[in-house]
Enzyme design. Structure first.
Site, short mmCIF file in Angstrom:
data_model
loop_
_atom_site.label_atom_id
_atom_site.label_comp_id
_atom_site.label_asym_id
_atom_site.label_seq_id
_atom_site.Cartn_x
_atom_site.Cartn_y
_atom_site.Cartn_z
N ASP A 406 79.10 -45.44 -36.98
CA ASP A 406 79.55 -45.69 -35.60
C ASP A 406 80.03 -44.37 -35.02
OD1 ASP A 406 80.33 -47.10 -33.30
OD2 ASP A 406 82.30 -47.61 -34.13
N GLU A 409 77.56 -40.51 -31.61
CA GLU A 409 76.84 -39.90 -30.47
C GLU A 409 77.02 -38.38 -30.46
OE1 GLU A 409 78.91 -42.57 -30.25
OE2 GLU A 409 77.23 -43.98 -30.31
N ASP A 483 78.44 -51.88 -27.88
CA ASP A 483 79.50 -52.74 -27.35
C ASP A 483 79.05 -53.60 -26.17
OD1 ASP A 483 81.01 -51.64 -29.30
OD2 ASP A 483 82.06 -50.24 -27.99
O1 MIG Z 1 85.29 -48.26 -29.72
O2 MIG Z 1 85.16 -49.37 -35.04
O3 MIG Z 1 80.65 -50.17 -31.23
O4 MIG Z 1 81.20 -52.15 -33.10
O5 MIG Z 1 83.87 -52.46 -33.90
C1 MIG Z 1 85.71 -48.68 -30.96
C2 MIG Z 1 85.58 -50.13 -33.97
C3 MIG Z 1 84.86 -48.11 -32.08
C4 MIG Z 1 82.80 -49.21 -31.59
C5 MIG Z 1 81.70 -50.04 -32.15
C6 MIG Z 1 82.23 -51.38 -32.56
C7 MIG Z 1 83.33 -51.20 -33.57
C8 MIG Z 1 84.44 -50.32 -32.98
N1 MIG Z 1 83.89 -49.05 -32.55
#
Ligand code: MIG
Length: 765
Positions: A406, A409, A483
């Site tokens: 995660d 980017e 998200d």
């Molecule tokens: O913005 O790790 O898209 O699936 O639960 C928070 C916490 C960061 C974004 C991910 C989401 C995840 C969350 N992360």
């Protein structure tokens, strides 16, 4: 050309400053070059080269002879092609048996046709151009009947005509609206379909790129903020052939482990080992099949990657072992940010090894993410990827086989939402700015992670789920669409988004079932699970502080329907797994836009709320609240209602009824659908056959679903052929490959439709 350097102001409407675009100009001289020709023009150089017989590569550099560098997206080397070059009245013709490039020399303009003379692309008064700030761009004529697909993960409808799309990997918590443009993934590839025939264009450039099918009616353009204008034209002529060509070029997915295509349960966060145990016990008690539980950021010690919080997860290896005995995998999240913490071994090792991103002056780049001030691995260098991959031993030693990437980017908590653009990456020895490589950060992290896991898993298949990526990410990871929210609109949006991801070479994708942010509700979760059960990737995930949305969260009625559809997913796995095998071999998406199978049918051009699973299964979810019916488009052919076996003729819209416990599902005549009668393991297989007057065929694939032994021939293939004559169904079953023995002990044949007699392998039943 009279006006070799023309001034146009294409950005005027948007109020940005006027900019000067310089046309590439007239050809000064040209010479034959490997499988093509090199043109020296007034304002730059263009290399026209066949990369394969049916793939033409065009590279423009305003300053020097193109260096023909390729990004990591490219997975296949140039193939030998017979190329013929001739002068003609118009200028020059460079062709293979599949494609013809016609170049006019004054000014330099490109036109591409296929062997049949069908026009693919054409440049008219504008062609290739650039700006002195480094932007490169090219214009192509837009035909009235052009429709555009692909372009990765985008909001909106299936057809991107009339849209302008930006590739810039972005963490967008909210909103995901029709007007939201750049999301987490960048796939600078599109397929044009014009009157049933298709071609593709892949712009191999990791800078910010733009695809504009909106501003003008008569032409479109694509551009990059820097680098060479380096693009590949794929011949088609069918949409599926374009996908074959593009996925050959950028690579195809590995076979996933079977557990990766079952049902996954996630939440931000299951915060303690006890909570995870309770969750798994609930699935067991309720008899809802489950393959994986996700650990979101709370499992870590102060959000430090490669740690577990000792209070919340005192003995993680015991938990993982325990769950693995239940057949359940644990997938922890791993973000790229490493906490700046001199007492953390990963930080110290990374600093000592020079593994983190730096500015030109040698200062570390730091940015704030969950653990506080953090540093970021420079995944562009091989030694860094190696090092990062090795860190995963922390997880694999505990028995973990899947990782969730995660924030890659990369997302950073600041105004630009990402890393400073002037950070310098060490791209295996060459220094390149973050501005140039931003879009590829997630892809390189994916490569590092996947390869590390693969090395550590002793022959087992890793599973990687990623948020960010670039073309080629399919070689390392499945993609979830970030998200979204618990809105009906987002349930709707997930279909065209994932269909276009499939067209973009990424067959393994899915959206958070139930919606991530905002609060799910009973009916939404029911309908979304019905849809999710037929998407390539099937995970329920939700945000901190939202209403719970595990399958039982809304009472008995919803629970029993949700359970029924999760179970249905498991029944369908032998079919779905065979589709994944096809994706692995040919790049064909598991979840298909109807236009891929019915390109000549104008009803499919922008059909965004129904899809095909493989070739013969049509899924048309209910996408609105308080609704138990919807219009469904059935393309040409004969169709069966999956639930009632009612037969209907296609090439028309029908009104489908679907109470809460139903999902409109249609099977095309000719379909051969293997289904498990039991799940985990499947020990009884039913093959459902819908014979038509013409012979249809299905090659059922199976293997151990967890190792790479299939690569040495340890797999199973069963070919099934079926047709109907009068009221007799003829079926031929033959085992094509016996390198693996499936778990099912019995196979039963179920013939659908008006059939009185059945002949299997010549024997009357
Ligand atoms: O913005 O790790 O898209 O699936 O639960 C928070 C916490 C960061 C974004 C991910 C989401 C995840 C969350 N992360």
């Amino acid at each position: 050309m009279e006006d070799t350097s023309f001034a146009i102001h294409p950005d005027r409407e948007e109020g940005t400053e006027a900019a000067t675009y310089h046309d590439i100009g007239d050809v000064v001289e040209w010479k034959k070059a490997e499988q093509g020709a090199l043109f020296h023009c007034e304002n730059g150089y263009v290399f026209v080269q066949f990369y394969r017989e049916d793939i033409l590569r065009i590279t423009m550099n305003p300053k020097t002879v193109p260096v023909l560098e390729q990004s990591l997206a490219i997975a296949s080397a140039k193939e030998q092609a017979e190329v013929d070059i001739q002068s003609s009245g118009e200028g020059l013709i460079i062709q293979t048996e599949k494609l013809t490039a016609i170049l006019s020399l004054s000014p330099f303009r490109l036109k591409v046709t296929d062997a049949a003379g069908r026009l693919l692309l054409k440049e008219e008064e504008r062609g290739m151009a650039f700006r002195h700030d480094g932007e490169v761009r090219c214009f192509k004529k837009m035909e009235k009947e052009d429709h555009f697909y692909g372009l990765g993960e985008k909001t909106g409808f299936l057809d991107k005509r009339g849209e302008k799309l930006t590739m810039w990997n972005s963490d967008v918590f909210a909103p995901h609206n029709p007007e939201t443009d750049a999301l987490y993934q960048s796939v600078p590839f599109f397929m044009t379909i014009r009157e049933g025939k298709a071609h593709g264009v892949f712009l191999d450039n990791t800078f910010k790129t733009i695809f504009d099918f909106k501003r003008e009616q008569a032409r479109y353009f694509f551009s990059a903020e820097g680098g060479e204008l380096d693009y590949y034209i794929m011949a088609g002529p069918s949409p599926k052939e374009v996908i074959e060509q593009y996925s050959w070029l950028t690579g195809r997915m590995e076979l996933p482990p079977k557990w990766a295509i079952g049902y996954h349960q996630s939440r931000y966060s299951y915060k303690t080992a006890a909570e995870v145990r309770e969750l798994v016990a609930a699935f067991k008690e309720k008899d809802i099949p489950l393959d994986a539980v996700f650990l979101d950021i709370h499992y870590m010690d102060g959000y430090r990657v490669f740690t577990f919080d000792q209070d919340r997860f005192p003995r993680p290896e015991a938990l993982i072992q325990e769950l693995s005995e239940e057949g359940i995998h644990v997938v922890p999240i791993v973000d790229p940010g490493v906490k700046k913490d001199p007492e953390s071994p990963v930080y110290i090792e990374g600093i000592r090894g020079g593994h983190f991103c730096q500015y030109a002056e040698g200062d570390l780049y730091t940015g704030e993410v969950w653990p506080g001030i953090s540093v970021f691995p420079d995944f562009f260098h091989d030694s860094v990827r190696q090092w990062w991959g090795e860190q995963h031993k922390f997880y694999t030693d505990m028995g973990i086989e899947g990782i969730w990437n995660d924030m890659n980017e990369p997302a950073v908590f600041n105004e630009t939402k990402t890393m400073d653009l002037e950070v310098l990456h060490n791209y295996d020895g060459e220094l390149k700015t973050h501005r140039e490589l931003h879009n590829a950060y997630g892809l390189f992290m994916g490569m590092a992670t996947y390869q590390g896991l693969k090395q550590q898993l002793n022959g087992k298949r890793p599973f990687l789920l990623t948020r960010a990526g670039f073309s080629g990410i399919q070689r390392y990871a499945a993609v979830w669409t970030g998200d979204n929210r618990s809105f009906w609109e987002h349930l709707q949006m997930s279909m065209p988004m994932c269909m276009n991801l499939g067209i973009s070479g990424i067959p393994f994708s899915g959206a958070d079932v139930g919606g991530f942010a905002h609060d799910a509700a009973e009916e939404l979760l029911v309908r979304w699970t019905q849809l999710g059960a037929f998407m390539p990737y099937f995970r329920n995930h939700s945000n901190l502080g939202t209403v719970r949305q595990e399958p039982w969260s809304f009472g008995d009625k919803a629970e029993s329907i949700i359970k029924q559809f999760i179970q249905l997913r498991y029944r369908w796995l032998p079919y779905i797994y065979t589709l994944f095998r096809e994706a692995h071999q040919t790049g064909m998406p598991v979840m298909r836009a109807l236009i891929l199978e019915y390109p000549d049918d104008i009803q499919t051009v922008n059909l965004s709320d129904q899809f095909l699973l493989g070739e013969h299964v049509l899924v048309a979810p209910i996408t609105k609240p308080n609704t138990s019916h919807r219009a469904v488009y059935l393309p040409e052919g004969e169709w069966y209602d999956y639930w009632t076996d009612q037969k209907m003729s296609g090439k028309r819209h029908i009104l489908a009824e679907a109470e809460w416990d139903q999902l409109p599902l249609f099977i095309k005549e000719g379909a051969i659908l293997p289904q498990a009668d039991t799940f985990k393991p499947a020990d009884q297989l039913s093959i459902h056959i819908y014979p038509g007057n013409e012979v249809s065929e299905f090659l059922l694939y199976d293997d151990d679903g967890e190792t790479f032994a299939y690569q040495n021939g340890d797999y199973f293939e069963l070919n099934i052929k079926a047709w109907k004559k009068g009221s007799t169904a003829y079926i031929e079953i033959d085992e094509r490959h016996s390198g693996y023995t499936p778990t099912w002990k019995d196979i039963s044949i179920n013939v659908h439709g008006a059939v009185a007699r059945m002949v299997i392998n010549g024997k009357e039943q």
